[in-house]
Design a protein around this motif. Structure first.
Motif, PDB file in Angstrom:
ATOM      1  N   ASP A 116       0.835  -1.210   0.000  1.00 45.12           N
ATOM      2  CA  ASP A 116       0.000   0.000   0.000  1.00 45.12           C
ATOM      3  C   ASP A 116       0.869   1.258   0.000  1.00 45.12           C
ATOM      4  OD1 ASP A 116      -2.253  -1.572   0.027  1.00 45.12           O
ATOM      5  OD2 ASP A 116      -2.571  -1.424   2.191  1.00 45.12           O
ATOM      6  N   TRP A 117       1.960   1.213   0.767  1.00 37.86           N
ATOM      7  CA  TRP A 117       2.851   2.373   0.846  1.00 37.86           C
ATOM      8  C   TRP A 117       3.536   2.623  -0.502  1.00 37.86           C
ATOM      9  CZ3 TRP A 117       8.005   3.345   0.042  1.00 37.86           C
ATOM     10  CH2 TRP A 117       8.505   4.579   0.516  1.00 37.86           C
ATOM     11  N   ILE A 118       3.960   1.544  -1.161  1.00 38.63           N
ATOM     12  CA  ILE A 118       4.605   1.669  -2.478  1.00 38.63           C
ATOM     13  C   ILE A 118       3.652   2.328  -3.472  1.00 38.63           C
ATOM     14  CG2 ILE A 118       5.427   0.353  -4.471  1.00 38.63           C
ATOM     15  CD1 ILE A 118       6.610  -1.677  -2.487  1.00 38.63           C
ATOM     16  N   LYS A 119       2.401   1.885  -3.489  1.00 35.41           N
ATOM     17  CA  LYS A 119       1.419   2.449  -4.427  1.00 35.41           C
ATOM     18  C   LYS A 119       1.194   3.934  -4.165  1.00 35.41           C
ATOM     19  CE  LYS A 119      -1.116  -1.909  -4.949  1.00 35.41           C
ATOM     20  NZ  LYS A 119      -2.404  -2.597  -4.698  1.00 35.41           N
ATOM     21  N   ALA A 120       1.010   4.279  -2.883  1.00 34.73           N
ATOM     22  CA  ALA A 120       0.752   5.680  -2.540  1.00 34.73           C
ATOM     23  C   ALA A 120       1.956   6.558  -2.866  1.00 34.73           C
ATOM     24  CB  ALA A 120       0.395   5.785  -1.060  1.00 34.73           C
ATOM     25  N   THR A 121       3.143   6.055  -2.563  1.00 31.98           N
ATOM     26  CA  THR A 121       4.364   6.831  -2.814  1.00 31.98           C
ATOM     27  C   THR A 121       4.622   6.955  -4.319  1.00 31.98           C
ATOM     28  OG1 THR A 121       5.284   6.034  -0.716  1.00 31.98           O
ATOM     29  CG2 THR A 121       6.828   6.984  -2.311  1.00 31.98           C
ATOM     30  N   ALA A 122       4.384   5.861  -5.049  1.00 32.55           N
ATOM     31  CA  ALA A 122       4.569   5.898  -6.508  1.00 32.55           C
ATOM     32  C   ALA A 122       3.621   6.914  -7.149  1.00 32.55           C
ATOM     33  CB  ALA A 122       4.330   4.509  -7.099  1.00 32.55           C
ATOM     34  N   LEU A 123       2.381   6.954  -6.668  1.00 37.61           N
ATOM     35  CA  LEU A 123       1.420   7.914  -7.207  1.00 37.61           C
ATOM     36  C   LEU A 123       1.870   9.352  -6.909  1.00 37.61           C
ATOM     37  CD1 LEU A 123      -1.269   8.434  -8.600  1.00 37.61           C
ATOM     38  CD2 LEU A 123      -2.397   8.237  -6.371  1.00 37.61           C
ATOM     39  N   HIS A 124       2.430   9.552  -5.720  1.00 36.46           N
ATOM     40  CA  HIS A 124       2.942  10.882  -5.361  1.00 36.46           C
ATOM     41  C   HIS A 124       4.082  11.279  -6.301  1.00 36.46           C
ATOM     42  CE1 HIS A 124       4.269  14.266  -2.961  1.00 36.46           C
ATOM     43  NE2 HIS A 124       5.479  13.741  -2.916  1.00 36.46           N
ATOM     44  N   TYR A 125       4.995  10.357  -6.543  1.00 34.82           N
ATOM     45  CA  TYR A 125       6.108  10.631  -7.463  1.00 34.82           C
ATOM     46  C   TYR A 125       5.581  10.940  -8.871  1.00 34.82           C
ATOM     47  CZ  TYR A 125       9.383   8.599  -4.022  1.00 34.82           C
ATOM     48  OH  TYR A 125      10.129   8.338  -2.908  1.00 34.82           O
ATOM     49  N   LEU A 126       4.645  10.109  -9.325  1.00 35.38           N
ATOM     50  CA  LEU A 126       4.135  10.248 -10.698  1.00 35.38           C
ATOM     51  C   LEU A 126       3.421  11.593 -10.882  1.00 35.38           C
ATOM     52  CD1 LEU A 126       2.434   7.473 -12.768  1.00 35.38           C
ATOM     53  CD2 LEU A 126       1.428   9.737 -12.709  1.00 35.38           C
ATOM     54  N   ASN A 127       2.650  11.999  -9.884  1.00 32.60           N
ATOM     55  CA  ASN A 127       1.890  13.252  -9.997  1.00 32.60           C
ATOM     56  C   ASN A 127       2.786  14.483 -10.068  1.00 32.60           C
ATOM     57  OD1 ASN A 127      -0.669  12.124 -10.130  1.00 32.60           O
ATOM     58  ND2 ASN A 127      -0.934  12.128  -7.907  1.00 32.60           N
ATOM     59  N   GLN A 128       4.039  14.314  -9.694  1.00 31.35           N
ATOM     60  CA  GLN A 128       4.980  15.427  -9.796  1.00 31.35           C
ATOM     61  C   GLN A 128       5.504  15.604 -11.217  1.00 31.35           C
ATOM     62  OE1 GLN A 128       7.865  14.367  -6.762  1.00 31.35           O
ATOM     63  NE2 GLN A 128       6.790  15.532  -5.192  1.00 31.35           N
ATOM     64  N   ASN A 129       5.251  14.606 -12.056  1.00 30.75           N
ATOM     65  CA  ASN A 129       5.639  14.675 -13.473  1.00 30.75           C
ATOM     66  C   ASN A 129       4.391  14.977 -14.291  1.00 30.75           C
ATOM     67  OD1 ASN A 129       6.174  13.911 -16.232  1.00 30.75           O
ATOM     68  ND2 ASN A 129       7.979  12.802 -15.530  1.00 30.75           N
ATOM     69  N   GLY A 130       4.254  16.205 -14.750  1.00 31.95           N
ATOM     70  CA  GLY A 130       3.040  16.622 -15.453  1.00 31.95           C
ATOM     71  C   GLY A 130       2.729  15.797 -16.679  1.00 31.95           C
TER      72      GLY A 130
END
Length: 277
Positions: free
Chosen positions: A67-81
């Motif tokens: 769950d942490w990996i998914k949430a963190t990955a989404l956070h990283y991805l959202n920083q790339n427009g």
């Protein structure tokens, strides 16, 4: 969670060591070996309990880590427009395809049901027609009764087929509306639009002068339905192919971010990388 797993590992090591030491001290005793074979020792029970606790702690830790990996990955991805936009497009495409697949699956089921009802109705009409011919050349009351019964059965079958065809046509219209609203001009809408041209005249027992004509009409409409059924089968297969492709594109967009997030997970609770955010 990693600390919890580490504590469970320590407990298991201690329990396993105590069990092995106890066995070593008593291995020279024949009576003890027999007793040990019949009954597990307290230290052995502790070892089994520690193993179970470790497995539970690992499973809990891996679930939290995933769950942490998914949430963190989404956070990283959202920083790339750019990738955020590409991901949103793929999610929208996947949602539309899933909706289309669900709609066409319903249509396939309804068209199959309608074809079966029409086939049954045509068969019952054939039986009624044959009975009418026999009754025409015989003045037997039993034969006349049998003819009336078969006509009644044929009428009921045609009414049932009529209801089944109406249900399909209604679902077809709903599919057309939903598809046009979701994506005007889309291939799905076009396939629906050409499914019936100019359309099906819904059966009416009252408007059928003879059961022979009713049988012919049932088979005519069943043949039209078969063409539609084939189109929707091809359409469904194409949609599944497109869905698989869209899902794979989405996975490739998300994968680098999942891998980057997984690098921060402690080894004790690492598991297989999630396939999706």
């Amino acid at each position: 969670m990693a600390t919890k797993v580490a504590d469970a590992v320590t407990s298991l090591v201690n329990a396993r060591t105590a069990s092995q030491e106890n066995k070593a001290r008593r291995q020279h005793s024949l009576i003890f070996r027999l007793y040990y074979w019949l009954f597990p020792l307290h230290t052995e029970r502790l070892e089994a309990s520690a193993e179970s606790a470790l497995e539970t702690a690992k499973a809990d830790g891996q679930r939290v880590a995933s769950d942490w990996i998914k949430a963190t990955a989404l956070h990283y991805l959202n920083q790339n427009g750019s990738d955020r936009h590409r991901r949103a497009e793929q999610l929208s495409e996947i949602s539309k395809l899933q909706q289309h697949i669900g709609l066409t699956a319903d249509l396939l089921q309804l068209s199959q049901s309608a074809m079966q009802h029409l086939t049954n109705a045509a068969y019952d009409c054939d039986l009624a027609w044959a009975a009418e011919l026999v009754d025409l050349f015989n003045k037997n009351k039993t034969i006349s009764l049998d003819s009336r019964i078969k006509n009644s059965i044929a009428a009921a079958s045609v009414r049932s087929a009529n209801a089944s065809v109406r249900a399909f046509l209604e679902a077809l219209q709903n599919h057309r509306s939903a598809t046009m609203e979701a994506e005007p001009g889309d291939a799905l809408e076009l396939a629906v639009d050409i499914a019936f041209d100019p359309g099906i005249d819904v059966l009416s027992w009252i408007n059928m002068p003879t059961v022979q004509e009713a049988a012919v009409e049932c088979r005519r409409i069943a043949a039209r339905l078969a063409l539609s059924h084939d189109r929707f089968e091809r359409l469904t297969k194409d949609s599944h192919t497109r869905l698989g492709h869209a899902t794979e594109v989405l996975r490739k967009i998300e994968l680098p971010y999942l891998a980057a997030a997984a690098e921060h997970v402690p080894t004790l609770i690492k598991s297989a990388l999630p396939t999706r955010i």
